[in-house]
Design a protein around this motif. Structure first.
Motif, mmCIF file in Angstrom:
data_model
loop_
_atom_site.group_PDB
_atom_site.id
_atom_site.type_symbol
_atom_site.label_atom_id
_atom_site.label_comp_id
_atom_site.label_asym_id
_atom_site.label_seq_id
_atom_site.Cartn_x
_atom_site.Cartn_y
_atom_site.Cartn_z
ATOM 1 N N MET B 291 -80.610 -21.296 -72.604
ATOM 2 C CA MET B 291 -81.948 -21.576 -72.070
ATOM 3 C C MET B 291 -82.973 -21.552 -73.190
ATOM 4 S SD MET B 291 -81.283 -21.975 -68.957
ATOM 5 C CE MET B 291 -79.591 -22.324 -69.295
ATOM 6 N N VAL B 292 -84.038 -22.326 -73.018
ATOM 7 C CA VAL B 292 -85.086 -22.318 -74.035
ATOM 8 C C VAL B 292 -85.984 -21.111 -73.815
ATOM 9 C CG1 VAL B 292 -85.044 -24.799 -74.297
ATOM 10 C CG2 VAL B 292 -86.614 -23.775 -72.662
ATOM 11 N N LYS B 293 -86.640 -20.693 -74.888
ATOM 12 C CA LYS B 293 -87.515 -19.522 -74.811
ATOM 13 C C LYS B 293 -88.940 -19.951 -74.460
ATOM 14 C CE LYS B 293 -84.697 -16.215 -76.116
ATOM 15 N NZ LYS B 293 -83.475 -17.028 -76.183
ATOM 16 N N ALA B 294 -89.773 -18.951 -74.212
ATOM 17 C CA ALA B 294 -91.141 -19.257 -73.789
ATOM 18 C C ALA B 294 -91.919 -19.969 -74.891
ATOM 19 C CB ALA B 294 -91.858 -17.972 -73.397
ATOM 20 N N ASN B 295 -91.612 -19.681 -76.145
ATOM 21 C CA ASN B 295 -92.371 -20.300 -77.217
ATOM 22 C C ASN B 295 -91.703 -21.568 -77.745
ATOM 23 O OD1 ASN B 295 -90.227 -19.192 -78.398
ATOM 24 N ND2 ASN B 295 -91.337 -17.861 -79.807
ATOM 25 N N PHE B 296 -90.867 -22.177 -76.943
ATOM 26 C CA PHE B 296 -90.160 -23.399 -77.327
ATOM 27 C C PHE B 296 -91.156 -24.537 -77.515
ATOM 28 C CE2 PHE B 296 -88.565 -27.290 -75.192
ATOM 29 C CZ PHE B 296 -87.650 -27.705 -76.138
ATOM 30 N N LYS B 297 -91.037 -25.218 -78.669
ATOM 31 C CA LYS B 297 -91.927 -26.345 -78.945
ATOM 32 C C LYS B 297 -91.088 -27.546 -79.345
ATOM 33 C CE LYS B 297 -95.512 -23.397 -80.748
ATOM 34 N NZ LYS B 297 -96.003 -22.792 -81.975
ATOM 35 N N PRO B 298 -90.976 -28.557 -78.516
ATOM 36 C CA PRO B 298 -90.255 -29.750 -78.942
ATOM 37 C C PRO B 298 -91.076 -30.518 -79.966
ATOM 38 C CG PRO B 298 -91.181 -30.089 -76.771
ATOM 39 C CD PRO B 298 -91.505 -28.688 -77.160
ATOM 40 N N ALA B 299 -90.401 -31.430 -80.663
ATOM 41 C CA ALA B 299 -91.086 -32.202 -81.693
ATOM 42 C C ALA B 299 -92.085 -33.146 -81.052
ATOM 43 C CB ALA B 299 -90.064 -32.997 -82.512
ATOM 44 N N LYS B 300 -93.007 -33.655 -81.873
ATOM 45 C CA LYS B 300 -94.000 -34.613 -81.360
ATOM 46 C C LYS B 300 -93.286 -35.848 -80.819
ATOM 47 C CE LYS B 300 -97.831 -37.360 -83.275
ATOM 48 N NZ LYS B 300 -98.689 -37.437 -82.101
ATOM 49 N N GLY B 301 -93.728 -36.304 -79.694
ATOM 50 C CA GLY B 301 -93.091 -37.490 -79.144
ATOM 51 C C GLY B 301 -93.429 -37.673 -77.681
ATOM 52 N N GLU B 302 -92.905 -38.743 -77.133
ATOM 53 C CA GLU B 302 -93.136 -38.988 -75.722
ATOM 54 C C GLU B 302 -91.877 -39.615 -75.135
ATOM 55 O OE1 GLU B 302 -96.343 -41.806 -75.310
ATOM 56 O OE2 GLU B 302 -96.009 -42.392 -77.380
ATOM 57 N N VAL B 303 -91.667 -39.346 -73.884
ATOM 58 C CA VAL B 303 -90.438 -39.830 -73.265
ATOM 59 C C VAL B 303 -90.695 -40.077 -71.775
ATOM 60 C CG1 VAL B 303 -89.542 -37.551 -72.712
ATOM 61 C CG2 VAL B 303 -87.952 -39.406 -73.133
ATOM 62 N N TYR B 304 -90.045 -41.095 -71.279
ATOM 63 C CA TYR B 304 -90.064 -41.313 -69.823
ATOM 64 C C TYR B 304 -88.628 -41.263 -69.359
ATOM 65 C CZ TYR B 304 -90.764 -43.466 -65.277
ATOM 66 O OH TYR B 304 -90.780 -43.710 -63.936
ATOM 67 N N SER B 305 -88.284 -40.246 -68.581
ATOM 68 C CA SER B 305 -86.909 -40.153 -68.101
ATOM 69 C C SER B 305 -86.898 -40.462 -66.632
ATOM 70 C CB SER B 305 -86.346 -38.760 -68.337
ATOM 71 O OG SER B 305 -86.787 -37.894 -67.336
ATOM 72 N N ARG B 306 -85.801 -41.088 -66.190
ATOM 73 C CA ARG B 306 -85.751 -41.489 -64.785
ATOM 74 C C ARG B 306 -84.369 -41.200 -64.226
ATOM 75 N NH1 ARG B 306 -87.793 -47.116 -66.056
ATOM 76 N NH2 ARG B 306 -87.746 -46.655 -68.250
ATOM 77 N N ILE B 307 -84.340 -40.792 -62.984
ATOM 78 C CA ILE B 307 -83.048 -40.580 -62.336
ATOM 79 C C ILE B 307 -83.111 -41.192 -60.943
ATOM 80 C CG2 ILE B 307 -82.551 -38.465 -63.579
ATOM 81 C CD1 ILE B 307 -83.183 -37.024 -60.900
ATOM 82 N N GLU B 308 -81.938 -41.317 -60.364
ATOM 83 C CA GLU B 308 -81.853 -41.864 -59.020
ATOM 84 C C GLU B 308 -81.924 -40.702 -58.051
ATOM 85 O OE1 GLU B 308 -81.638 -45.118 -58.419
ATOM 86 O OE2 GLU B 308 -81.496 -44.938 -56.244
ATOM 87 N N ASN B 309 -83.031 -40.635 -57.366
ATOM 88 C CA ASN B 309 -83.210 -39.573 -56.390
ATOM 89 C C ASN B 309 -82.836 -40.137 -55.025
ATOM 90 O OD1 ASN B 309 -84.106 -37.223 -55.258
ATOM 91 N ND2 ASN B 309 -86.199 -37.927 -55.080
ATOM 92 N N SER B 310 -82.815 -39.293 -54.015
ATOM 93 C CA SER B 310 -82.438 -39.813 -52.703
ATOM 94 C C SER B 310 -83.510 -40.722 -52.134
ATOM 95 C CB SER B 310 -82.178 -38.660 -51.748
ATOM 96 O OG SER B 310 -83.363 -37.963 -51.536
#
Lengths: 117, 371, 168, 157, 347
Positions: B291-310
Motif C-alpha cells: 500500500m502507498v503511504k500518506a506522503n506518497f507523491k506520484p510524478a508530475k503528469g496527468e492520466v485518464y483511466s477508464r473501466i467498464e462499469n455496470s
C-alpha cells in the motif's frame, strides 16, 4: 318496495358509520394546519400552476362507445332473463343486434378511435 | 378528432421525491394528458462535491471518497482510481492482487445488476422479483463483508494492490454461490423475460438508435443493446481481463427489452469470469501488494483511466503536480451522466408510465450524475 | 381537536378513572409504535441499505413497517443518504407535509452530521437536525440493516413512552 | 493504432496546431489553442482513420495560475483514444462549445460554466445546474474559493 | 351450524315485543346493516393481514410477526393508528368534494351487501334485480375516485382519477356481458335464484363447457380491473403517480379508501363465487362456510395476481379490453345463448 327499503337503510347506515368514525377520529387526532402542510404535494416541490385545467385525457371516445354498449347491456338484461321462454327467434334477433354493435366497434377500431393517441 | 377542442398542456414535477427516480432526480414534465411533450431533467440534488473533496485529500484518502461515487459498484470505483494512480506513478500490481480485484469487481457487477433487476421490476409494478434479487445479492455482500468488513462502501482495492487477502472461507462460499447463480438467474428470467405484460411494457419502448447512443456518449450495456459491440474489458483491456474468455452480449433493437436482456446475459458472463479467475488464482504466492503511504507523491503528469462499469464507461482524470501529496484535479465520469442526458430525447411522446420504464432500463443512479 | 388531552383531567375525578387513561394511553401508543409506515425517501448509499432492510433477509414488515410513497400517509421519514443544500428545503417541505404525529430517523453519517462530507464540501448540509427535528440518530456509513432495526426499535420505545395529555 | 502511430498521424495532419505533452501518461495528451478547438474536433470526428465519435469527458482544471480544459476522446469504431487540452488565463476565460460535434458535451460544458465560471460560447442552455437555485457564493471549484461554512480538512502528519 | 336460526330467533323475539311491523322491519334492517358492517370490517382487517402474510410467503419473508400472534392484530394496530393521524385538507382542494369522496367510496362498497347471499337464507333482501343492482352500485366507486382525483387539486391525483374512470368504463362492458351469459341460463337476476340453479357440482357455471370457463376468465380479468388491483392498479400506480388518487388523503379518509378497496375485492370474489362456483352450495359444511371458502379462494387468486405480475400501461389496458375482451365476451354470449337454446349441458 319493501325490498328496496333495505337499500336506502344500507346507504344511510353506511354514511352514518363513516361520519361516526370521522367524528371519533376528530376527537382523538391532533390538528395543526399551516401553510406548508396544506400545500399540494408534488414530489416535494412547489407545484407548477394549477391542476384544474382542460387537459386532453384522450378517452372520451371510449366513454362514448361505453355509453353505447352500456345502454345495449340494459337491453340485453331483459332478453337474457326471458330468453328461456322465447326460443330461436330471440336468439337470432339478439345475434343480429350484437352483430350490429360489434360491427360498430369494428368500424371504430378501423377508424383508429380505439388507439390512445 | 381533437381539433375542435381546446386543451392545455400542463407541467408536473416528477421528483426529487418520487418512488422511481432512483434517488433524487427531478424531471419537469410538460404533458398533454398522459403523453409527455417535453421533459427537462433537473439534477444536483445529490451534488456532494466529491471532486472538490478529492482535491483536498491525499491519494490514499481519495479511495473511500470514490466509494461514494457510485455505491452500487464501489469496487469498480476503487479500481478506476487505483488504476489511474498506478499509471501515474508506474506502480506494478502483483498478479495475485489483480486476480482478487477481478473477482471482486465481477461479483460487484453481478450485485449491481441485481439491484437493477429488482428496481426495474419494481418500477413496472412487479414487487416480488425485487425481493428475489436482493436475496441473492445478500450472498455476494456476505462475501465482501468477510473480506473487507463492509457491505456497501468497501475501500478494498487500494493503490498498489488490495487491502487484505481473502479469508480461507471465501473460496468455498464463492464456489457455492457460483454453482447456484445460473439457476437463480433462470428463476429471474422465468419471472420476467417471457411475461407477456413485461414484454408489452418494454418492447419497442425507448428505442435508442446506435447513432444517437454514440452521439450522446451512452456506454455500457445500454450501448450494447443498440447493437454496438464495445466493451472496455475487451477493447481496452485493463487489469488482467485479457486472460479470460467471455462473450460480449449484443442486441440490436435498442429498446428497453433489449437492455434488459443484455444485463441478464451479462450477469451470466460475469459469473463465468469469476469462475475462470478462481481457477487461475495463483496459490503459490500470496501477495496483495504494497500500500502507498500518506506522503506518497506520484510524478508530475496527468492520466485518464477508464473501466467498464455496470452502468457504462467509468473514467477518472487525475492531474498531479508532482510536488504535493494531493491531486491537483480529480474529474470523474460516470455512465449514468450521459444516459440521463439522453432521457429527454427518449421520452418525447411516450406515456408517463414509459418514463419510469425507460429510466429503469437505462439503469440511472444519481450519485454518478451529481457526484 | 385534541379533546383526548382532556381525558386524564376528567377521568381521574372518578374512581378507577385512571384505568381508563392508562389503558387508552397503552392502546394508542402501542398501536402507533407497531405501525410506523415509513416514507420512501432515500437519496444516496443508505437508500440501498434501506432497500436491503426491506428485502427478504431483514424484512421491515415484521415490525409492521411498510412503505408509503405519499408523505400524507406515512408516520416516519427515514432520511437515508446525504442531504445536500439543494435538497434540504425539499426535505423540510416533505416533513411539513406529513400528517402528525410524525417522526424522523437520521440514517447514516451524512444526515447525522455531514459524515465523510463534513470537510471540504461546499454542497452538503452538515446534519439534518437543524432542518427537521430528529428523533433517532443512526451512525454508520452506511449503517448495517441491523443498526437500522435497532434505531427503529428505539423509536418504537420512544413512541410507547408518549402520554396522551402531551399530544399536540 | 499504437501510441506512436497515433501521435505521428495527428502531428502530420494538424502540424503546429497541436503539440504533444510529456505529462500525459498511457494516452497521448495534445495541447491545442482554443481558436482551433471546434475545427480540430470536427476534423478528428470526420477523419476516416480516426472517426472520433465518442466524447468521454470534459474536465476543467484550476491549476492555481490558469485554467486548463481537458477533452477525453475515443473512437468506438476504430478503438483509439487520445485527449486534447486547452490552456487559458483567468481573465475572460471563454471557450467554444463543441455540442455541434458531440451533443453530449452540453452538460459537461454547463457544469464547467457553473463550477468554474468559464464562459461557453454558442451554448444553448447556460442555467443553474448542480448548485441550488438560490446559490450566490461564486464558483466553488476554484482553488481560492472560500465561504463561511466551508471547512477545510485539518492537516495531519 | 346454520346461522340463520339465530337470526330467525332474534326476529321472532322482536315481533313478540308487540311493536308495529314497520318498526320491526326497520330495526331488523338497521341491525343487519350494522352486523354486516362488523363482519365486513373484520373481513377487511383479515384480508389486509392475509395479503401481507401471503406476499411475505411469495417473497420468502416473514411478514408481520411482532404485533399479536404472527402479527394477527397488526391491521387492528394500523387502524387505531390511522384514527390518531392528522387529517389534512390541502388549501387548494375543493373541500366538499374532497370530503365526500371517501364516504361515497365506502358506501358504494358497503351497499352492495344488501343482496349478497352469505349462505342459505343469509341475505338481507333478495332483490329481484340482484345482479344488476350489484353491477350498478359497484360502479359508484369510480365516481368517488374521480371526485378524489378532482377534489385534491393535485395533478397526480387527477391523472389517477382519470385513469380509473377510463379503466372502469372499459372493463364494465365485458364484465356485464360475461355475467349476462350466466343470466341466460338462470333466467333470473336474483342472486338466490342464481345460486339455486347450481345445486350440484356439475351444474356450477364454471363447469358448463365451453362457455362457462371463458365467462369466468373474462369475469376475473374485468373484476381485477374494476377493483384496481395489479396488473391493473393504474389509478394508484405507486411508481408512476406516487399514490394516485389518494395522494392527498391522510388519516381516516385514507383508511376509508383502503377499507373500500379490500371490501371491493371481497365483493367481486363473492359475486364470482355466486355466479360461477355455486355460491353457498356444498355438502356437509354449513352454507356460509362454503360461501366463505369459495370467496376466499377467489381472493387468493387476486392476491396471487398482484404479487406476480407487472403493471400494464394505460393504452395497453384499454386496447386489451376493447380489442380482445369485448369481442370475446360477445362471442361467448352468443355461444351461451345457442347452448341454452339447443339444450347442451342444460342439466
Amino acid at each position: 318496495m319493501a325490498q328496496y327499503a333495505a337499500v336506502l337503510i344500507f346507504l344511510l347506515v353506511g354514511i352514518g358509520i363513516v361520519l361516526f368514525t370521522f367524528f371519533m377520529s376528530r376527537l382523538i387526532r391532533p390538528s395543526n394546519p399551516y401553510k406548508a402542510k396544506n400545500q399540494s404535494y408534488e414530489c416535494a416541490e412547489q407545484p407548477i400552476g394549477d391542476s384544474w385545467i382542460r387537459f386532453n385525457n384522450r378517452f372520451y371516445i371510449f366513454a362514448l362507445i361505453f355509453v353505447v354498449f352500456d345502454v345495449e347491456a340494459v337491453f340485453l338484461f331483459p332478453w337474457a332473463v326471458a330468453f328461456g321462454h322465447l326460443g330461436l327467434f330471440a336468439l337470432i334477433e339478439m345475434m343480429i343486434f350484437i352483430m350490429i354493435l360489434l360491427f360498430g366497434l369494428f368500424y371504430a377500431w378501423k377508424k383508429g378511435v380505439l388507439k390512445w393517441v | 378528432m381533437t381539433e375542435g377542442l381546446r386543451t392545455e398542456e400542463f407541467q408536473v414535477n416528477m421528483g426529487p421525491h418520487h418512488p422511481s427516480t432512483h434517488g433524487v432526480c427531478r424531471f419537469i414534465l410538460t404533458m398533454d394528458g398522459e403523453v409527455i411533450v417535453r421533459a427537462e431533467p433537473v439534477i444536483g440534488y445529490l451534488h456532494r462535491s466529491l471532486e472538490k473533496i478529492c482535491e483536498n485529500r491525499t491519494y490514499a484518502q481519495c479511495i473511500p471518497v470514490m466509494d461514494r461515487f457510485e455505491y452500487c459498484t464501489s469496487m469498480c470505483c476503487n479500481e478506476v482510481f487505483a488504476l489511474a494512480v498506478e499509471k501515474l506513478a508506474g506502480i506494478e500490481v502483483p498478479e495475485y492482487a489483480e486476480y482478487l480485484r477481478v473477482i471482486m469487481m465481477e461479483l460487484n457487477r453481478i450485485a449491481s445488476h441485481m439491484i437493477w433487476y429488482g428496481t426495474t421490476a419494481l418500477d413496472l409494478g412487479a414487487i416480488t422479483p425485487f425481493l428475489y434479487s436482493f436475496r441473492e445479492r445478500e450472498d455476494i455482500l456476505d462475501m465482501f463483508e468477510m473480506t473487507c468488513g463492509q457491505r456497501l462502501t468497501y475501500n478494498y482495492i487500494r493503490i498498489g494492490g488490495v487491502s487484505k487477502d481473502i479469508p480461507p472461507e471465501f473460496i468455498p462460499k464463492c464456489k457455492e454461490f457460483l454453482a447456484t447463480i445460473d439457476h437463480k438467474i433462470d428463476d429471474y428470467e422465468r419471472m420476467l423475460t417471457e411475461n407477456p405484460i413485461f414484454m408489452v411494457r418494454n418492447k419497442g419502448v425507448g428505442t435508442l438508435s446506435p447513432e444517437m447512443a454514440i452521439a450522446y456518449g451512452v456506454s455500457g450495456p445500454s450501448l450494447r443493446a443498440s447493437g454496438i459491440k464495445y466493451d472496455l474489458r475487451r477493447d481496452d483491456p485493463y487489469s488482467i481481463y485479457n486472460r479470460f474468455k467471455f462473450d460480449i452480449p449484443v442486441c440490436h433493437n435498442g429498446d428497453c427489452y433489449d437492455r434488459y436482456i443484455i444485463r441478464i446475459k451479462e450477469m451470466r458472463e460475469s459469473a463465468k469470469i469469476v469462475r475462470q479467475a478462481l481457477e487461475q488464482l495463483p496459490n503459490a504466492e500470496v501477495n496483495t501488494g504494497k500500500m502507498v503511504k500518506a506522503n506518497f507523491k506520484p510524478a508530475k503528469g496527468e492520466v485518464y483511466s477508464r473501466i467498464e462499469n455496470s452502468r457504462g464507461e467509468m473514467g477518472v482524470y487525475i492531474q498531479s503536480t508532482g510536488d504535493t501529496k494531493k491531486p491537483l484535479r480529480v474529474k470523474m465520469r460516470g455512465g449514468s451522466y450521459n444516459q440521463l442526458q439522453v432521457m429527454p430525447e427518449l421520452v418525447k411522446g411516450v406515456k408517463i408510465a414509459d418514463v419510469v420504464a425507460i429510466m429503469a432500463s437505462l439503469d440511472i443512479i444519481m450519485p454518478e450524475v451529481d457526484r | 381537536m385534541g379533546i383526548i388531552k382532556k381525558v386524564p383531567v376528567y377521568a381521574e375525578k372518578f374512581p378507577g378513572g385512571g384505568i381508563i387513561t392508562t389503558s387508552l394511553n397503552y392502546i394508542f401508543s402501542q398501536s402507533q409504535a407497531s405501525s410506523l409506515w415509513y416514507l420512501l425517501f432515500g437519496t444516496a448509499c443508505c437508500a440501498i441499505e434501506l432497500m436491503a432492510t426491506g428485502a427478504s433477509r431483514y424484512d421491515f414488515d415484521r415490525f409492521g413497517m411498510i412503505f408509503r410513497a405519499s408523505p400524507r400517509q406515512s408516520d416516519l421519514i427515514i432520511a437515508a443518504g446525504t442531504i445536500t443544500k439543494k435538497m434540504a428545503p425539499r426535505l423540510k417541505l416533505l416533513h411539513d407535509q406529513m400528517a402528525e404525529p410524525r417522526y424522523v430517523i437520521a440514517m447514516g453519517g451524512c444526515t447525522v452530521g455531514g459524515g465523510p462530507f463534513y470537510y471540504d464540501s461546499y454542497a452538503v448540509e452538515k446534519g439534518i437536525d437543524h432542518i427537521v427535528p430528529v428523533d433517532v440518530y443512526i451512525p454508520g456509513c452506511p449503517p448495517r440493516p441491523e443498526s437500522l432495526f435497532e434505531g427503529c426499535l428505539k423509536l418504537q420505545e420512544k413512541v410507547k413512552l408518549q402520554k396522551i395529555q402531551d399530544w399536540s | 493504432m499504437t501510441f506512436e502511430e497515433l501521435t505521428t498521424y495527428l502531428t502530420e495532419k494538424f502540424g503546429d496546431k497541436l503539440e504533444l505533452l510529456e505529462t500525459g501518461k498511457f494516452e497521448p495528451f495534445f495541447l491545442i489553442k482554443k481558436e482551433n478547438l471546434v475545427e480540430i474536433c470536427e476534423a478528428v470526428k470526420t477523419d476516416d482513420k480516426l472517426l472520433i465519435d465518442f466524447l468521454c469527458n470534459i474536465g476543467a482544471i484550476d491549476t492555481g495560475e490558469k485554467f486548463e480544459i481537458v477533452y477525453n476522446l475515443a473512437s468506438i469504431k476504430k478503438n483509439i483514444r487520445f485527449d486534447l487540452k486547452l490552456v487559458m488565463e483567468y481573465e475572460g476565460a471563454e471557450v467554444d462549445s463543441v455540442q455541434e460535434v458531440w451533443p453530449c458535451s452540453n452538460w459537461y460544458e454547463r457544469e464547467m460554466w457553473e463550477l468554474y465560471g468559464i464562459n461557453i460560447k454558442n451554448h444553448d442552455n447556460l442555467t443553474r445546474f448542480l448548485l441550488p437555485d438560490e446559490w450566490d457564493q461564486g464558483h466553488p471549484m476554484l482553488k481560492n474559493w472560500d465561504a463561511p461554512d466551508f471547512k477545510r480538512m485539518p492537516e495531519v502528519e | 351450524m346454520e346461522l340463520i336460526g339465530i337470526f330467525k330467533y332474534l326476529y321472532e323475539q322482536l315481533v313478540a315485543t308487540g311493536i308495529p311491523q314497520v318498526w320491526v322491519d326497520l330495526i331488523s334492517l338497521v341491525a343487519s346493516a350494522v352486523i354486516i358492517f362488523g363482519v365486513l370490517a373484520l373481513i377487511a382487517l383479515f384480508l389486509v393481514w392475509w395479503e401481507r402474510k401471503l406476499s411475505a410467503d411469495f417473497q420468502q419473508r416473514m411478514g408481520p410477526m411482532l404485533t399479536g400472534w404472527h402479527g394477527l392484530i397488526q391491521t387492528v394496530a394500523d387502524a387505531i393508528k390511522l384514527i390518531q393521524k392528522e387529517d389534512i385538507t390541502p388549501t387548494k382542494a375543493d373541500r366538499p368534494v374532497f370530503f365526500w369522496a371517501p364516504i361515497i367510496c365506502f358506501v358504494a362498497a358497503f351497499a352492495v351487501y344488501v343482496t349478497v347471499p352469505f349462505g342459505e337464507g343469509l341475505i338481507v333482501s333478495d332483490l329481484n334485480i340482484g345482479i344488476l343492482y350489484i353491477v350498478a352500485i359497484t360502479t359508484f366507486t369510480v365516481i368517488s375516485l374521480l371526485m378524489a382525483g378532482w377534489g385534491s387539486n393535485n395533478k397526480y391525483a387527477l391523472l389517477g382519477g382519470m385513469r380509473s374512470a377510463a379503466q372502469v368504463v372499459s372493463y364494465e362492458v365485458p364484465m356485464i356481458v360475461a355475467i349476462l351469459s350466466v343470466i341466460v341460463f338462470v333466467g333470473s337476476l336474483s342472486m338466490v335464484d342464481i345460486v339455486e340453479s347450481q345445486a350440484l357440482i356439475y351444474q356450477w357455471y364454471i363447469f358448463r363447457m365451453p362457455f362457462g370457463p371463458i365467462a369466468f376468465v373474462i369475469f376475473i380479468i374485468a373484476a381485477t380491473a374494476e377493483t384496481n388491483r395489479t396488473p391493473f392498479d393504474l389509478p394508484e400506480a405507486e411508481q408512476e403517480l406516487v399514490a394516485g388518487f389518494n395522494i392527498e388523503y391522510s388519516g381516516m379518509k385514507f383508511a376509508m379508501f383502503f377499507l373500500a378497496e379490500f371490501i371491493n375485492m371481497f365483493t367481486v370474489s363473492a359475486i364470482g363465487a355466486t355466479l360461477f362456483l355455486g355460491g353457498w352450495q356444498g355438502p356437509f359444511l354449513p352454507s356460509w362456510v362454503w360461501f366463505l371458502v369459495k370467496t376466499f379462494g377467489l381472493v387468493f387468486v387476486f392476491m396471487w395476481f398482484r404479487w406476480t405480475y407487472p403493471r400494464l400501461r394505460v393504452d395497453q389496458l384499454m386496447e386489451f379490453s376493447w380489442k380482445f375482451l369485448l369481442p370475446l365476451a360477445f362471442a361467448n354470449l352468443i355461444l351461451a345463448g345457442w347452448m341454452k337454446y339447443s339444450g347442451w349441458f342444460n342439466w
